[in-house]
Design an enzyme around this catalytic site. Structure first.
Site, mmCIF file in Angstrom:
data_model
loop_
_atom_site.group_PDB
_atom_site.id
_atom_site.type_symbol
_atom_site.label_atom_id
_atom_site.label_comp_id
_atom_site.label_asym_id
_atom_site.label_seq_id
_atom_site.Cartn_x
_atom_site.Cartn_y
_atom_site.Cartn_z
ATOM 1 N N ARG A 156 8.204 -84.112 -50.763
ATOM 2 C CA ARG A 156 7.988 -82.624 -50.835
ATOM 3 C C ARG A 156 6.635 -82.431 -51.450
ATOM 4 O O ARG A 156 6.413 -82.171 -52.392
ATOM 5 C CB ARG A 156 9.071 -81.991 -52.071
ATOM 6 C CG ARG A 156 9.011 -80.727 -52.031
ATOM 7 C CD ARG A 156 9.224 -79.740 -53.135
ATOM 8 N NE ARG A 156 7.654 -80.376 -53.909
ATOM 9 C CZ ARG A 156 7.400 -79.614 -55.144
ATOM 10 N NH1 ARG A 156 8.018 -78.678 -55.641
ATOM 11 N NH2 ARG A 156 6.097 -80.053 -55.394
ATOM 12 N N GLU A 245 5.574 -87.401 -59.028
ATOM 13 C CA GLU A 245 4.932 -86.411 -58.243
ATOM 14 C C GLU A 245 5.517 -86.070 -57.101
ATOM 15 O O GLU A 245 5.475 -86.838 -56.081
ATOM 16 C CB GLU A 245 3.368 -86.708 -58.395
ATOM 17 C CG GLU A 245 2.542 -85.628 -57.646
ATOM 18 C CD GLU A 245 2.393 -84.540 -58.638
ATOM 19 O OE1 GLU A 245 2.109 -83.280 -58.437
ATOM 20 O OE2 GLU A 245 2.268 -84.645 -60.179
ATOM 21 N N ASN A 452 -3.652 -73.860 -62.272
ATOM 22 C CA ASN A 452 -3.835 -75.130 -61.528
ATOM 23 C C ASN A 452 -3.139 -76.125 -62.748
ATOM 24 O O ASN A 452 -3.732 -76.167 -63.719
ATOM 25 C CB ASN A 452 -4.996 -75.439 -61.110
ATOM 26 C CG ASN A 452 -5.014 -76.755 -60.204
ATOM 27 O OD1 ASN A 452 -4.501 -77.877 -60.636
ATOM 28 N ND2 ASN A 452 -5.130 -76.408 -58.729
#
Length: 554
Positions: A156, A245, A452
């Site tokens: 993903r 991640e 971010n």
């Protein structure tokens, strides 16, 4: 003392072209006259000895001549492969220009094209074919002082889906930011791609795809591969922090729960995103004057990011004295099938805590009209989800509506900064996942800043590494969110910026690492003695990409 770039050969045979081919040793045209003699470089380089500043000027001139962001990405990757110190000097000195290239949004396109732009391997690829010998694979890495691993299985990638082994661009980019933003020495970082196959038919049919041309492993086989990797990584690099991640939802939550109490680990998509979003909310509330407990937050999305943010919102409110049940009722999720409500029978486990009593609602606009949220947060990678009518509706019942379009890359953003500001009459408190330019409305200039994760994860990792923390805990992320919000100045808020400028990212990371370290020491998780001045100690350990003097000939 400050960590400096390694430029001293550690092996007797590191001379001549061997020095020039090692990015950790190579200084290119900056080798001095004495070093050229000592290392047998005479004649292998042009005669003029350049300063690092001159090299930076040359790199920037060529970089800025590239016509596309993807070509700029390739240019920086090539620099990384030949001169590590110069690469990080460029990143540290020009964060606003370089961060969107080495990471979001450009890294998404780079991952999509990875097999076609591939030049030189970086990091370790562990594949399903390596089962039973992963420790041997990891032992092939030439550096032993690895303190942090970023690992992805590529299922993903950002909002782009299953990119398989092409997802290696994400760990490489993340770890570049660990060094550039938080001063983690590059030799202490290791990107890993766990290739469990791919279910992306385009990749399986692409002859230039670099990964296994096999379907993804399922369930027990997949779990066995991850378990062997984690065990081997901890044995090969004792004490290493492992950051998961861009794993798919069905694995991300499961793996975090499985390993978080065994090793120092975290999932940036769940916890890092949560910390940066909560920090943005805290900054926004400094403008609106409200309190977190008084908000009603509607998430466009119900995956890792939404659940992670909601969980940290709840934890923050509980820490402020609100009971957990009341705190959970402030957060609502909206997924591809509509509003997440208790009567639905199709809900994944992580959605259940936020499934409230309410009639079903089919559209996001209707959910906004019925719930009247004070904040909408987009984390589902549905480009354009925040329509003009939705933003106008938010502005109709909120004096300062909070609108966070956090999906990336840019094509997946729920709305642009200009749309949020114009549709709300300049009243939106806006944060974004991809960079947008400043907007001027009625004579007022708004400077949107990215929510971010690079504000959070580098400092989080640095604090865990320096203390040798045996765990990465929820209070650490809460402290990171509060620390980041506290670094936003009144001047930032006046121009619509809910985060500090990227130019201050090294100091931001130092402060977050300090907050993390304080918790590690307080909770007896640290494996090193506590220094008197933690912030000064953190700063002293941060890598600085300056050339060191090479050894002289024996």
């Amino acid at each position: 003392m400050l960590q400096t770039a390694k430029a001293v050969p550690s092996r007797d045979d590191a001379r001549g072209v061997n020095v020039l081919r090692d990015p950790g040793l190579n200084k290119g045209t900056a080798f001095t006259e004495e070093e050229r003699d000592a290392l047998d470089l005479r004649g292998l380089l042009p005669p003029h000895v350049c300063t690092q500043e001159e090299q930076v000027a040359r790199v920037l001139e060529n970089f800025r001549r590239k016509p596309t962001d993807l070509e700029k990405y390739i240019d920086l990757a090539a620099l990384h492969d030949r001169n590590e110190a110069l690469f990080f000097r460029i990143l540290m000195d020009h964060p606003d220009e370089m961060t969107p290239i080495v990471y979001t949004p450009t890294v998404g396109l780079a991952c999509q094209q990875f097999g076609h732009i591939f030049q030189r391997p970086r990091g370790i690829f562990v594949s399903a074919k390596d089962k039973g010998r992963i420790a041997r694979v990891l032992a092939n890495w030439p550096r032993r002082d690895v303190k942090i691993i970023v690992v992805s299985d590529g299922e993903r990638i950002l909002g782009l889906g299953d990119l398989g082994a092409n997802g290696m661009g994400i760990p490489v980019g993340k770890l570049s930011l660990y060094t550039a933003c938080a001063g983690v020495p590059p030799e202490q970082t290791l990107p890993v791609l766990l290739d469990a196959g791919t279910n992306n038919p385009q990749l399986l049919g692409d002859p230039l795809y670099i990964g296994l041309h096999d379907p993804r492993l399922k369930e027990a086989e997949y779990d066995a591969l991850v378990e062997e990797f984690v065990t081997a990584a901890r044995e090969t690099f004792p004490g290493v922090v492992i950051q998961f991640e861009d794993f798919a939802n069905h694995n991300a939550f499961r793996l975090l729960q499985k390993y978080r109490d065994r090793i120092p680990t975290f999932n940036d998509d769940i916890q890092g995103t949560a910390a940066v979003a909560v920090s943005g909310l805290l900054s926004a509330l400094r403008v609106s004057g409200g309190k977190l407990a008084g908000q009603r937050i509607l998430f466009q999305g119900a995956g890792e990011a939404a659940a992670g943010i909601a969980d940290l919102v709840v934890a923050t409110m509980v820490a402020e004295g609100v009971d957990e049940a009341t705190a959970r009722k402030t957060c609502w999720l909206f997924d591809s099938r509509g509003l997440v409500v208790k009567s639905r029978t199709d809900l994944a486990h992580h959605k259940l805590p936020y499934a409230h009593e309410h009639a079903g609602v089919a559209t996001l606009l209707d959910a906004v009209k019925e719930l009247k949220p004070t904040a909408i947060i987009g984390v589902a990678a549905v480009g354009g989800a925040f329509t003009k009518e939705i933003v106008e509706t938010m502005a109709a019942f909120n004096d300062r509506p909070i609108v966070f379009a956090l999906s990336n890359p840019t094509s997946k953003s729920e709305c642009t900064a200009e749309q949020a500001y114009r549709w709300s009459g300049g009243r939106a408190l806006f944060a974004c996942g991809s960079p947008f330019p400043a907007v001027e409305i009625n004579g007022q200039r708004f400077v949107p800043r990215q929510g971010n994760n690079s504000y959070i994860f580098p400092g989080m990792g640095l604090g865990a590494i320096l203390t040798g923390s045996t765990r990465v805990t929820e209070p650490m992320f809460m402290a990171a969110a509060r620390t980041l919000a506290g670094l936003v100045t009144p001047e930032d808020l006046a121009q619509g910026s809910l985060y500090p400028p990227l130019a201050s990212i090294r100091e931001v990371s130092a402060c977050i690492a300090t907050a993390v370290a304080e918790i590690a020491f307080r909770e007896k998780l640290a494996q090193v003695p506590q220094p008197g001045d933690i912030l000064a100690w953190v700063r002293s350990q941060m890598y600085e990409p300056r050339y060191a003097s090479a050894r002289t000939a024996q």
